[in-house]
Design an enzyme around this catalytic site. Structure first.
Site, mmCIF file in Angstrom:
data_model
loop_
_atom_site.group_PDB
_atom_site.id
_atom_site.type_symbol
_atom_site.label_atom_id
_atom_site.label_comp_id
_atom_site.label_asym_id
_atom_site.label_seq_id
_atom_site.Cartn_x
_atom_site.Cartn_y
_atom_site.Cartn_z
ATOM 1 N N SER A 256 0.872 -1.208 0.361
ATOM 2 C CA SER A 256 0.144 0.183 -0.169
ATOM 3 C C SER A 256 1.134 1.237 0.217
ATOM 4 C CB SER A 256 -0.838 -0.542 1.332
ATOM 5 O OG SER A 256 -0.474 0.638 2.400
ATOM 6 N N ASP A 257 0.381 2.001 -0.626
ATOM 7 C CA ASP A 257 1.014 3.923 0.070
ATOM 8 C C ASP A 257 0.795 3.674 1.284
ATOM 9 O OD1 ASP A 257 2.372 5.717 -0.524
ATOM 10 O OD2 ASP A 257 1.434 6.469 -2.309
ATOM 11 N N ASN A 258 1.390 4.692 1.844
ATOM 12 C CA ASN A 258 1.114 5.112 3.606
ATOM 13 C C ASN A 258 0.453 5.558 3.935
ATOM 14 O OD1 ASN A 258 2.348 5.596 5.619
ATOM 15 N ND2 ASN A 258 2.760 7.647 5.114
#
Length: 719
Positions: A256-258
């Site tokens: 995932s992105d942050n």
């Protein structure tokens, strides 16, 4: 003929052996992963699904440390390790030389391994949409899908290695991001929502990821923050499963992105709890939850969140096992189970090597783009000037007390040193030319207090190098803008120095196209340098004094004003009739177009020649053109080939880049450059969204930019 058949036979056997070897290795890894999964508790499986998970001592599962590697290694929440900082991605794109990007990435991989890093969140494969309000323009290679594809493949192959060297002790795992269509937002805002057709998705944004998966075998992919037509990317099974895994054949793991799994609740308001967010992410195929800083309050793939949910619905274990298996597979491929973790002394570690720093310098020299050079003001002759003013907020930067230099661009580590323009010119002139320095103004201030000193410095000098633009403080992730003008009072500073009547060279250090109309109209020489890395000043000084002949080309178009946004060469035909498809009050064309860049020498193109003027839809041919250096200096030229299907079953862009090559030519030298024309270059997406080559005529254009008047054209007939 017998010799040819023998070679083909041997090649076939070798390829078969390589394939069998890879298959055997994959089977062996799969068995190890299956065995390990059977021994793991639910808590241990969930722990593996969080980024930066500590080693599992009970089962001997190793730690997989992550970092950023966009233009050199950056450890997000850790020490810096004196890493090499190369030119920013937009500058890498401006070299138009994928082999340079590949070498940069391979050196970055060595530095990563020396610091125990094996998984990097790079490269950025976003194709810029033509809206430079968006702060992350600098992280991309440009506005064209073919160019971004070539640079992306080169980067991934350099970082990961290829063949038997893939993921070995000298390479690490790459992460292609942000899947997909991230810059296609409505207001130039980072992470803004996107609405687009499937056609635009496939024609513009998908090709770099397709190349990353099919050609470079990228090991990891990261979705974008945003939604796609109303469905957040982190729960979008059509994007992550149907397209990425089933259609493209991606078999790595998705990170995932942050905080983006949690954002399904807190940003998109789809789920009503973190547990629900976690299940949506898992079902879509997101394997790892990236939460920088590992905040328990933001983590969704966490035992506190998932354990009770899994207990209530044991069928969800399949998704847990699937995600854990993919992550363990990556660790096996990277050889982490077979090596002891390195003990790293953060006080003495020095990851960068002189060889890498020197290559950063070589890349910087090839990345600069000469935008204007009226009356050949550049290069300056050191023997003909006694004094030189170096002025501007970007002319010099001291090492900050915390963090890294702002003039290196986003996602930069801390290099052992940074050479500013002032330092580069001072070192270059070695006392032969008196340097008069004045800051003039600060980048983020509206104060003109320093103008008088700058004007005085200009008045007592023979010429002026005026260094303006932006920095990490005015651009980058989360630093979007509603204006593209020079920040603060920089434009007024340019006007004030221009009024001295001195010859001026403007050096732009920035991360996005800017509306620099005053500079373009009034300043004789303009050098776009983007962020050139730790040896910036040395490379710029070389260009100013002629030891380097700028040969870079723009990979993003420059708008004339904010009302022109989006501005990109990827245009479809405009309205024909009373509206004329033009702005009433201003020139519609870009200030500087995609592919543009001047030189200290001149080049002449011959008429392009097709090997075959007619081919079948399943056939191929080549097109060649002679390029001659007609000037008095050695220089580089980037030859660009654009293709358009003249009459087709669907609308097309006016032209699309399908080939390019950078060549070095001595004065009077001629080189022949050839490009392939076949399915990859001629296909379109038909009304059924299938790639096909349709019969008819194709316009093939070759030249030194996307600008129509710079292109030589010929016709190919396809039967």
């Amino acid at each position: 003929m017998k010799k040819t058949l023998l070679i083909l036979s041997i090649t076939s056997i070798m390829l078969s052996c390589v394939s069998e070897k890879n298959t055997s290795k994959d089977v062996e890894v799969a068995k190890k992963v299956e065995s390990l999964i059977s021994k793991m508790t639910l808590d241990e499986k969930i722990a593996e699904m969080m980024q930066d998970t500590p080693a599992n001592e009970r089962l001997g599962i190793p730690y997989m440390k992550y970092g950023e590697a966009l233009h050199g290694l950056w450890l997000v929440l850790d020490y810096y390790g004196n890493t090499t900082v190369y030119p920013q991605a937009i500058a890498c794109g401006s070299t138009w030389e994928p082999k340079l990007v590949k070498k940069m990435a391979s050196q970055t991989a060595l530095e990563a391994r020396s610091l125990g890093v094996t998984h990097c969140y790079s490269p950025n494969l976003d194709v810029i949409s033509g809206d430079p309000r968006y702060g992350r323009v600098e992280e991309s290679y440009g506005e064209d899908p073919y160019l971004v594809s070539r640079m992306g493949v080169a980067f991934i192959e350099g970082l990961q290695g290829t063949g038997d060297e893939q993921f070995d002790e000298n390479h690490v795992m790459a992460t292609a991001k942000h899947f997909i269509g991230y810059p296609e937002n409505r207001r130039g805002i980072n992470g803004g929502f996107s609405d687009m057709s499937e056609r635009r998705l496939r024609e513009v944004y998908l090709p770099p990821f397709e190349a990353a998966v099919k050609e470079a075998k990228v090991g990891s992919v990261m979705p974008g923050h945003q939604d796609f037509n109303g469905v957040p990317n982190h729960m979008n099974t059509w994007l992550l499963k149907d397209i990425l895994r089933d259609e493209l054949g991606f078999n790595g793991f998705i990170v995932s992105d942050n905080n983006d799994i949690a954002r399904l609740e807190t940003m998109h308001f789809i789920s009503e709890s973190r547990a629900e967010s976690a299940i949506l992410g898992l079902k879509a195929g997101v394997d790892m939850d990236l939460v920088i800083g590992k905040s328990v309050d933001l983590s969704s793939y966490h035992a506190n969140v998932l354990k009770d949910t899994i207990a209530q619905n044991p069928k969800l274990m399949d998704y847990i096992d699937q995600a854990t298996s993919r992550i363990l597979t990556a660790k096996y491929k990277l050889g982490l189970f077979d090596t002891e973790p390195k003990e790293i002394d953060i006080e003495t570690v020095n990851a960068g090597k002189k060889e890498h720093q020197d290559f950063s310098y070589e890349m910087a020299k090839k990345a600069m783009v000469l935008l204007k050079n009226k009356n050949n003001l550049l290069p300056l002759d050191m023997n003909n000037i006694k004094s030189l003013a170096v002025i501007g907020p970007n002319a010099h930067e001291e090492q900050p007390e915390k963090g890294t230099y702002s003039l290196l661009g986003g996602y930069s580590g801390l290099p052992p040193y940074y050479t500013s323009v002032l330092e580069g010119i001072t070192n270059k002139t070695k006392g032969k030319v008196k340097i008069n320095y004045a800051q003039g103004c600060q980048l983020l201030s509206n104060s003109k207090e320093g103008f008088s000193k700058a004007i005085h410095a200009a008045n007592k000098s023979d010429a002026v190098v005026l260094v303006v633009g932006g920095s990490r403080k005015t651009g980058g992730e989360g630093v979007d803008r509603s204006s593209l003008d020079l920040y603060g009072v920089q434009n007024e500073l340019v006007e004030a120095i221009h009024n001295t009547g001195k010859p001026i060279i403007v050096v732009l250090i920035n991360g996005r196209p800017l509306t620099i109309n005053y500079i373009a109209e009034n300043i004789p020489s303009i050098l776009e340098t983007w962020y050139l890395g730790m040896r910036s000043g040395d490379a710029i000084a070389d260009a100013i004094f002629g030891d380097t002949n700028p040969g870079g080309k723009l990979t993003v178009s420059f708008p004339r004003n904010i009302g022109h946004v989006p501005v990109t060469y990827l245009e479809r035909p405009d309205f024909i009739g009373s509206g004329k498809g033009l702005y009433r009050d201003t020139d519609k064309s870009p200030l500087y177009p995609f592919g543009f860049g001047l030189s200290y020498t001149t080049f002449e193109y011959s008429v392009p020649k097709l090997k075959n003027t007619s081919i079948h839809t399943d056939g191929s041919t080549t097109i060649s053109i002679d390029v001659t250096n007609t000037g008095e200096r050695e220089g580089d030229e980037v030859i660009q080939m654009y293709v358009r299907d003249d009459y087709a079953s669907v609308g097309r862009y006016l032209k699309m880049l399908k080939g390019f090559e950078r060549v070095s030519l001595k004065p009077g030298e001629t080189k022949t450059v050839s490009f392939k024309l076949g399915f990859d270059e001629l296909n379109i997406l038909n009304q059924d969204m299938k790639k096909v080559v349709e019969p008819g005529t194709f316009t093939i254009s070759i030249g030194n930019s996307s600008e129509e008047k710079q292109l030589q054209k010929t016709k190919l007939n396809v039967k």
